[in-house]
Design an enzyme around this catalytic site. Structure first.
Site, PDB file in Angstrom:
ATOM      1  NE  ARG A  78      43.639  34.662  37.958  1.00 38.85           N
ATOM      2  CZ  ARG A  78      42.943  34.131  36.915  1.00 38.85           C
ATOM      3  NH1 ARG A  78      42.423  35.034  36.253  1.00 38.85           N
ATOM      4  NH2 ARG A  78      43.274  33.243  36.423  1.00 38.85           N
ATOM      5  CG  ASN A 150      43.408  31.584  33.003  1.00 33.52           C
ATOM      6  OD1 ASN A 150      42.875  31.908  34.024  1.00 33.52           O
ATOM      7  ND2 ASN A 150      42.636  31.193  31.933  1.00 33.52           N
ATOM      8  CD  GLU A 151      39.472  29.601  32.637  1.00 35.70           C
ATOM      9  OE1 GLU A 151      39.081  29.429  31.473  1.00 35.70           O
ATOM     10  OE2 GLU A 151      38.769  30.604  33.202  1.00 35.70           O
ATOM     11  CG  HIS A 217      38.153  30.327  37.015  1.00 33.50           C
ATOM     12  ND1 HIS A 217      39.131  30.573  35.740  1.00 33.50           N
ATOM     13  CD2 HIS A 217      39.009  30.623  37.918  1.00 33.50           C
ATOM     14  CE1 HIS A 217      40.304  30.979  36.245  1.00 33.50           C
ATOM     15  NE2 HIS A 217      40.443  30.821  37.469  1.00 33.50           N
ATOM     16  CE1 TYR A 219      33.261  34.118  33.981  1.00 33.47           C
ATOM     17  CE2 TYR A 219      34.906  32.405  34.349  1.00 33.47           C
ATOM     18  CZ  TYR A 219      34.497  33.791  34.369  1.00 33.47           C
ATOM     19  OH  TYR A 219      35.717  34.577  34.270  1.00 33.47           O
ATOM     20  CD  GLU A 246      39.071  33.919  35.011  1.00 30.63           C
ATOM     21  OE1 GLU A 246      38.104  33.790  34.191  1.00 30.63           O
ATOM     22  OE2 GLU A 246      40.144  34.079  34.467  1.00 30.63           O
ATOM     23  CD1 TRP A 275      36.495  38.151  32.411  1.00 32.87           C
ATOM     24  CD2 TRP A 275      38.327  37.749  33.459  1.00 32.87           C
ATOM     25  NE1 TRP A 275      37.492  38.561  31.410  1.00 32.87           N
ATOM     26  CE2 TRP A 275      38.731  38.028  31.870  1.00 32.87           C
ATOM     27  CE3 TRP A 275      39.504  37.151  34.075  1.00 32.87           C
ATOM     28  CZ2 TRP A 275      39.746  38.051  31.045  1.00 32.87           C
ATOM     29  CZ3 TRP A 275      40.824  37.208  33.271  1.00 32.87           C
ATOM     30  CH2 TRP A 275      40.860  37.673  31.979  1.00 32.87           C
TER      31      TRP A 275
END
Length: 324
Positions: A78, A150-151, A217, A219, A246, A275
């Protein structure tokens, strides 16, 4: 991305249960495309993305990263872009991915944290960027994915995400881009509000090619295996494809159940992209997979990630066919 980059000095931590209703027959799609909840290749074989993000936009001199990432076993990279990266450079990136037999997910990072991060741009602006790149990308549909933005929303009001994302998809298609599209969740990508999960069918319906994959993503919101499986199971009910665009092993918002992300992705046939390759700063350099962009100096995170990648990655058939 969900990290603090020293280059820019900013940080972020950061239900629908109905399947998509049957619609008119999809227009012919060349290359990577959606089949139910799967991503499949031109010949119909499923593609399981296994790879990592490379922060090209801030470190364009590290072109060896493509070969290094491939040598370590990834089948996908990516690539972080911004609107400042011109078409001729994008063409070079695409060529480098092809040379190294990597599926290439191109993403526009300018939208990161829109509504919370100063300077973030709208998805509409990102769609303009991709529209301008349409001639550059043409012909690479078998190994390039366009990650529109992105995001694209922070943790505030995410009620506009579905309309903005659907409109961006429609604009990119109107410009002639026929690639598999990837769209990121709001909440700095983590979708803790369930906005993407609930709205995915409506967004998918805005794509005239019905060729969009959804990216969460993972996290600190996903600090336990139970949180990971809960999201995967809830999204599965949409009947649409999902990737973990991610994830890391920890972050400013807490530890991440990274092993569960990989294990449960394997069990469900979900792609994942860690990531990130290298270059993180501002206290989150623990998210570097390689120290100083050196593939021979993998961090604990890098070894953990690439062990998982090597165990399940399969080269895209567009490249295996070419080598016969």
């Amino acid at each position: 991305m969900a990290v603090l980059l020293a280059v820019f000095g900013f940080w972020r931590h950061d239900r629908s249960t109905a399947r998509v209703a049957a619609g008119p027959a999809n227009p012919p799609v060349r290359g990577l495309h959606v089949r139910g909840s799967e991503i499949v290749q031109a010949g119909g074989e499923p593609l399981l993305m296994r790879g990592i993000s490379h922060p090209y936009a801030w470190f364009p001199q590290h072109t060896a990263a493509f070969a290094d990432i491939r040598r370590l076993g990834a089948n996908t990279v990516r690539v972080v872009l911004t609107g400042d990266v011109p078409g001729r450079e994008v063409a070079g990136i695409v060529a480098r991915c092809k040379e190294n037999r990597l599926v290439c997910v191109l993403e526009d990072h300018d939208t990161t944290g829109y509504g919370e991060r100063e300077g973030a741009v709208t998805l509409d602006r990102a769609a303009d960027y991709w529209a301008g790149l349409s001639p550059v990308l043409r012909g690479s549909e078998e190994y390039v994915v366009v990650n529109i933005g992105n995001e694209p929303y922070g943790n505030g009001d995410t009620s506009g995400w579905a309309e903005a994302t659907g409109a961006a998809v429609a604009k990119v298609r109107a410009a002639g881009v026929r690639h598999l599209l990837m769209v990121d969740a709001p909440n700095w990508g983590q979708d803790w509000s369930g906005t993407m999960r609930d709205s995915a069918p409506a967004v998918f319906a805005r794509d005239p090619l019905r060729n969009t994959v959804f990216s969460v993503h993972m996290y600190g919101v996903y600090g336990s295996a139970a949180k990971v499986t809960e999201y995967f199971d809830a999204f599965r009910r949409t009947g649409l494809p999902l990737v973990v665009g991610e994830f890391g092993w920890r972050h400013t918002d807490g530890p991440v159940a990274a092993d569960a992300v990989m294990r449960e992705s394997d069990a469900r046939g979900i792609g994942y992209l860690g990531w990130s390759w290298s270059g993180n700063g501002g206290g989150v350099d623990y998210l570097d997979a390689a120290e100083g962009f050196d593939p021979d100096r993998l961090t604990d995170w890098g070894r953990r990630l690439f062990d998982g990648i090597r165990a399940t990655a399969r080269e895209a058939t567009v490249f295996t066919r070419a080598s016969r």
